[in-house]
Scaffold this active site. Structure first.
Site, PDB file in Angstrom:
ATOM      1  N   GLY A  66      54.216  10.227  -1.776  1.00 37.42           N
ATOM      2  CA  GLY A  66      54.584   9.076  -2.586  1.00 37.42           C
ATOM      3  C   GLY A  66      53.806   7.850  -2.150  1.00 37.42           C
ATOM      4  CB  CYS A  93      51.976  12.932   2.474  1.00 37.47           C
ATOM      5  SG  CYS A  93      50.981  11.434   2.717  1.00 37.47           S
ATOM      6  CG  HIS A 180      48.526  15.579  -0.255  1.00 35.03           C
ATOM      7  ND1 HIS A 180      49.694  15.312  -0.934  1.00 35.03           N
ATOM      8  CD2 HIS A 180      48.182  14.432   0.385  1.00 35.03           C
ATOM      9  CE1 HIS A 180      50.042  14.052  -0.729  1.00 35.03           C
ATOM     10  NE2 HIS A 180      49.143  13.504   0.073  1.00 35.03           N
ATOM     11  CD  GLU A 182      50.250  18.437  -2.818  1.00 36.55           C
ATOM     12  OE1 GLU A 182      50.519  17.234  -2.974  1.00 36.55           O
ATOM     13  OE2 GLU A 182      50.341  19.022  -1.709  1.00 36.55           O
ATOM     14  CB  SER A 242      52.933  23.529 -34.367  1.00 34.48           C
ATOM     15  OG  SER A 242      52.560  24.275 -33.217  1.00 34.48           O
ATOM     16  CB  VAL A 245      49.609  29.112 -27.431  1.00 33.88           C
ATOM     17  CG1 VAL A 245      49.574  27.847 -26.598  1.00 33.88           C
ATOM     18  CG2 VAL A 245      50.076  30.284 -26.583  1.00 33.88           C
ATOM     19  CG  ASP A 246      52.829  25.151 -26.341  1.00 34.75           C
ATOM     20  OD1 ASP A 246      52.311  25.969 -25.556  1.00 34.75           O
ATOM     21  OD2 ASP A 246      52.510  23.956 -26.372  1.00 34.75           O
TER      22      ASP A 246
END
Length: 532
Positions: A66, A93, A180, A182, A242, A245-246
């Site tokens: 953060g 962190c 980090h 990630e 729509s 793909v979603d």
């Protein structure tokens, strides 16, 4: 909003990890990396009460980084009960600083700050670094450091600048790292997270497309059948389709659960890409799913007349979508459920809940913030807790065609938010043709799968040009192409010059009223992928 969502969290029965968000730009990425380990993760606000965290029965908790300093007044802190919960915790962190300060250590601002690549040396055997070399390349981003560790902690890694690049109290299941894991700039970050989530916390790696499909279909069927029994209705479900793909994956999941009780409605609002409605109709006919196509082009354009503010565009389109569905539902008899293809990044970016204090609202997503307050349907959002790559994996597992599963994302408001300024039929026609050329050339170059999104934007700018022997004063079209893993962050795509040259030449020569093409080389952040 008074609707019941289906469901309030992922339905699949799997071990989970809670990620508490303290405002880091990488918070979403932490959750995504955990899911890549086939362990379900959920991003929650930093001040989520401990009772709510415990109710989720997580195997572990991860505290994000953060921008604040833990010793500053008003800096975000978690529920103090977190530290006595006896659930393994990994602080990253700022999360490490929180842990140190809360348990009696000291965090200060160091003169030797670290931003960028660094090398940490593992100083003591620790399960977090199991199987890794003593020297590790990592990504640092901090101005504060730990000056004194709490009782019970021992340092496990250091850098030339930071004596406590990692620390642990294994007896209490508490681990912290200054870097980090990630981000891709920490090459072994995935293994470090695996060591914590799977090795230390013991989470089962059961978050898979197959398990998600089975659990989600069962949950949808149970909820719809239960409602049908209570109300004496047929349990019909309306799906907002729509063509992307979603919504395709969402519709297929619901169709597996309720069969012919699903009715898909595709609203042609006039802001679709070229030939999109026709292609959608053909694809779903082949899947055996009932689709009603509603021509609402004039209706939407009337509502958008004179509107230039992007948020207002989104809300107008969101409201009109629902009104059209309500009108179609009235023609179809009793329908209580509406299915949408809302994704987890949509929910996170919209940040509509006042509880999400560490997140800043970026823009309203059509599937999230654009819904009217008096919505009469209950929502079924089976993809609400999935990232885009997870949706594609589910679609592939469901047997959807490759051309649909791998289709680039397209916003619900369509081309309306790729026209900067007022939306008119003429401007839509111009953008539609330019956009078609972009996609056509990207596909011809074999680059369609390697970029996350590629499209054209019609700017409000007109510029002087020369065509033939005459002066022109015409539109400027911008081209946007980005690479990304989940749309949370994105880099501009380094398209070959010859591809850009072909796109530019074709647009200027084939699209009336355009004499200049520019290429957007902004990354996200600080920009967003869409211009509006």
């Amino acid at each position: 909003m008074g609707e019941r969502r289906l469901a309030d969290r992922a339905a699949v029965d799997a071990d989970s990890v809670v990620v508490l968000d303290f405002g880091s730009q990488y918070s979403r990425l932490i959750a995504r990396r955990v899911r890549e380990l086939h362990v379900y993760s959920e991003l929650l606000p930093f001040d989520t009460p401990w009772s709510e965290i415990v109710a989720r029965k997580p195997k572990a908790v991860i505290l994000s980084g953060g921008p604040a300093s833990v010793y500053e007044a008003g800096s975000p802190h978690p529920d103090p009960a977190l530290w006595t919960g006896r659930i393994p915790i990994l602080g990253i962190c700022y999360g490490l600083h929180l842990m140190a300060q809360a348990l009696g250590g000291e965090v200060v601002s160091f003169s030797r700050k670290e931003f960028g690549p660094a090398v940490v040396s593992v100083t003591e055997g620790d399960r977090l670094f199991a199987g890794l070399e003593p020297e590790q390349s990592v990504w640092m981003s901090h101005g504060d450091s730990i000056a004194r560790l709490p009782d019970g902690f021992r340092p496990t890694a250091r850098t030339d600048s930071t004596p406590y690049a990692a620390a642990a109290d294994p007896d209490r299941g508490l681990y912290g790292i200054q870097f980090h894991p990630e981000v891709v700039h920490t090459p072994n970050g995935r293994e470090i997270l695996r060591n914590f989530v799977v090795g230390i916390a013991g989470a089962r790696q059961t978050w898979t497309a197959t398990n998600f499909i089975a659990s989600t279909v069962e949950e949808i069927r149970r909820r719809v059948d239960e409602h049908s029994r209570k109300t004496g209705t047929d349990g019909k479900v309306l799906c907002a389709l729509s063509g992307g793909v979603d919504s395709a994956v969402a519709a297929t999941l619901v169709h597996l659960a309720v069969g012919e009780r699903l009715i898909c409605v595709h609203v042609d609002h006039g802001m679709m890409r070229k030939n999109e409605t026709e292609l959608l109709r053909t694809a779903f006919d082949q899947l055996g799913v009932r689709v009603i196509v509603v021509d609402a082009r004039e209706r939407f354009l009337r509502k958008l007349e004179g509107v230039t503010d992007p948020e207002q565009k989104r809300h107008i389109i969101g409201n009109e979508f629902i009104r059209v569905f309500e009108e179609e539902a009235a023609k179809l008899g009793q329908i209580d459920f509406l299915t949408q293809g809302t994704l987890y990044p949509d929910v996170i970016e919209s940040a509509t809940s006042v509880k999400e204090k560490a997140a800043t609202k970026i823009k309203t997503h059509h599937n999230v913030g654009g819904l009217p307050e008096d919505l009469s349907f209950q929502l079924i959002e089976p993809l609400r807790y999935l990232f885009k790559d997870e949706v594609r994996a589910v679609g592939k597992e469901l047997g959807l065609p490759e051309s649909m599963v791998q289709r680039q994302p397209f916003p619900g408001p369509g081309l309306a938010i790729r026209i900067i300024g007022e939306v008119t039929p003429e401007r839509l026609d111009t953008l539609r043709e330019a956009d078609w050329i972009v996609i056509d050339e990207i596909k011809a170059a074999g680059l369609y799968r390697s970029v996350w999104q590629s499209f054209a934007i019609l700017t409000p700018i007109r510029s002087v040009g020369v065509m033939g022997d005459g002066r022109t004063y015409a539109n400027v079209v911008a081209i946007r192409a980005v690479t990304s893993e989940d749309a949370m962050t994105a880099d501009w795509a380094k398209l070959p010059y010859e591809v850009l040259a072909r796109i530019s030449a074709r647009i200027v020569n084939e699209v009336p009223g355009v004499n200049r093409v520019v290429y957007d080389i902004s990354s996200k952040p600080p920009a967003t992928i869409e211009w509006e």
